[in-house]
Motif scaffolding. Sequence first.
Motif, PDB file in Angstrom:
ATOM      1  N   VAL A 273      69.962 105.914  69.934  1.00 31.54           N
ATOM      2  CA  VAL A 273      69.381 105.030  70.994  1.00 31.54           C
ATOM      3  C   VAL A 273      69.489 105.049  72.325  1.00 31.54           C
ATOM      4  O   VAL A 273      68.888 104.889  73.252  1.00 31.54           O
ATOM      5  CB  VAL A 273      70.165 103.471  70.514  1.00 31.54           C
ATOM      6  N   TYR A 274      70.669 105.747  72.745  1.00 32.42           N
ATOM      7  CA  TYR A 274      71.026 106.188  73.906  1.00 32.42           C
ATOM      8  C   TYR A 274      70.002 107.547  74.453  1.00 32.42           C
ATOM      9  O   TYR A 274      69.356 107.337  75.520  1.00 32.42           O
ATOM     10  CB  TYR A 274      72.324 106.811  74.161  1.00 32.42           C
ATOM     11  N   GLN A 275      69.813 108.251  73.807  1.00 33.79           N
ATOM     12  CA  GLN A 275      68.865 109.326  74.107  1.00 33.79           C
ATOM     13  C   GLN A 275      67.348 108.946  74.278  1.00 33.79           C
ATOM     14  O   GLN A 275      66.451 109.363  74.969  1.00 33.79           O
ATOM     15  CB  GLN A 275      68.939 110.451  72.854  1.00 33.79           C
ATOM     16  N   ARG A 276      66.918 107.823  73.478  1.00 33.38           N
ATOM     17  CA  ARG A 276      65.668 107.319  73.738  1.00 33.38           C
ATOM     18  C   ARG A 276      65.562 106.613  75.032  1.00 33.38           C
ATOM     19  O   ARG A 276      64.554 106.565  75.561  1.00 33.38           O
ATOM     20  CB  ARG A 276      65.249 106.193  72.484  1.00 33.38           C
ATOM     21  N   ALA A 277      66.657 105.927  75.248  1.00 35.66           N
ATOM     22  CA  ALA A 277      66.708 105.217  76.734  1.00 35.66           C
ATOM     23  C   ALA A 277      66.651 105.880  77.859  1.00 35.66           C
ATOM     24  O   ALA A 277      66.622 105.331  79.064  1.00 35.66           O
ATOM     25  CB  ALA A 277      67.624 104.140  76.569  1.00 35.66           C
ATOM     26  N   ARG A 278      67.405 107.192  77.796  1.00 37.76           N
ATOM     27  CA  ARG A 278      67.749 107.945  79.152  1.00 37.76           C
ATOM     28  C   ARG A 278      66.791 107.925  80.293  1.00 37.76           C
ATOM     29  O   ARG A 278      67.063 107.810  81.459  1.00 37.76           O
ATOM     30  CB  ARG A 278      68.045 109.432  78.837  1.00 37.76           C
ATOM     31  N   GLU A 279      65.450 108.134  79.915  1.00 43.74           N
ATOM     32  CA  GLU A 279      64.212 108.223  80.727  1.00 43.74           C
ATOM     33  C   GLU A 279      64.357 106.916  81.590  1.00 43.74           C
ATOM     34  O   GLU A 279      63.605 107.081  82.993  1.00 43.74           O
ATOM     35  CB  GLU A 279      63.217 108.576  80.168  1.00 43.74           C
ATOM     36  N   VAL A 280      64.537 105.597  81.232  1.00 38.05           N
ATOM     37  CA  VAL A 280      64.468 104.524  82.094  1.00 38.05           C
ATOM     38  C   VAL A 280      65.951 104.091  82.521  1.00 38.05           C
ATOM     39  O   VAL A 280      65.898 102.939  83.144  1.00 38.05           O
ATOM     40  CB  VAL A 280      63.715 103.395  81.242  1.00 38.05           C
ATOM     41  N   LEU A 281      66.871 104.602  82.237  1.00 37.67           N
ATOM     42  CA  LEU A 281      68.145 104.159  82.746  1.00 37.67           C
ATOM     43  C   LEU A 281      68.439 104.370  84.249  1.00 37.67           C
ATOM     44  O   LEU A 281      67.978 105.445  84.802  1.00 37.67           O
ATOM     45  CB  LEU A 281      69.184 104.982  82.000  1.00 37.67           C
ATOM     46  N   PRO A 282      69.080 103.736  84.926  1.00 34.70           N
ATOM     47  CA  PRO A 282      69.350 103.851  86.402  1.00 34.70           C
ATOM     48  C   PRO A 282      70.063 105.222  86.705  1.00 34.70           C
ATOM     49  O   PRO A 282      70.804 105.529  85.791  1.00 34.70           O
ATOM     50  CB  PRO A 282      69.941 102.507  86.819  1.00 34.70           C
TER      51      PRO A 282
END
Length: 282
Positions: A273-282
């Motif tokens: 879940v974290y790896q999927r989200a990395r591109e949109v995290l601040p």
Amino acid sequence: MLGWVRLLGAFLFLLCACQPLPEVGVEPPYAPVAHTAGVRVVVAGMRSPEGAEPYRVFLGGLEEHLGERVEAFGRRTYAEVLEVLRRGEAEMGFLCTLAAGLGVEEGFLDVVLAGETLFPYQSLIVVAEASPYRELAELRGMPFAFTDPLSNTGHAWPRLLARGLGEDFFARAFFTYSHDRALEAVLDGLAEGAAVDRVVYESLGVRALRVVAQGPVDPPPPVVVPRDLDPKLRSRLVRALLRHGATPQGQKALRALGLRGFRPAEEEPYRAVYQRAREVLP
């Protein structure tokens, strides 16, 4: 009334970009820190302090099974909760799925249990029932309530969903630092839409709102411990949580949180879940 005032402050931030977001203080049922307890538990702000009373009730009952004092405390943001666990200032944490994945990826957290939820754990985009919006694309440029920068359901997934809809799609978004406050922002007319956790949404039974989009079902928010926690204490904590979660008192508190109990969990789904989200995290 107090929650409304804070949300009003967030709305004013949208009108005056030079003004910072209001501070969301730590209130009862949480102490600002825990120094004297035998077991310190940090709880992420998935619900506001006012709405998190079931956590305090549940953790209070845990003392009987551990044979020592348990104290719960909180922080304003998920990032601050991660820092508490990174520094070893709590023996256990109740954490958001994405934030837990970050801790696993960086090597300082272990996922020991996952909540068995009464409803699927997924992101919902909600609007007022009477509003004209029928899909996410129609909310472009509108005031929008996120929960926390490290929230899976309340921030990362909606940003992933909005890819291709314009870089300025969420230009007027703000953070409320809990799912119930994000819902209040829509109900009070401070936001046209909000991104929230379905488990919180369903367990609160909020009326006058409508779902216009939803994300995939993801691993539910877990119970975590610092990776270097004493193995014997880790085993005691897990056994006590499972025992207490099966009691009538524990069940009552858990149901108020949209849970039926806990189950063993693997860390890889949280890392994913974290790896999927990395591109949109601040």
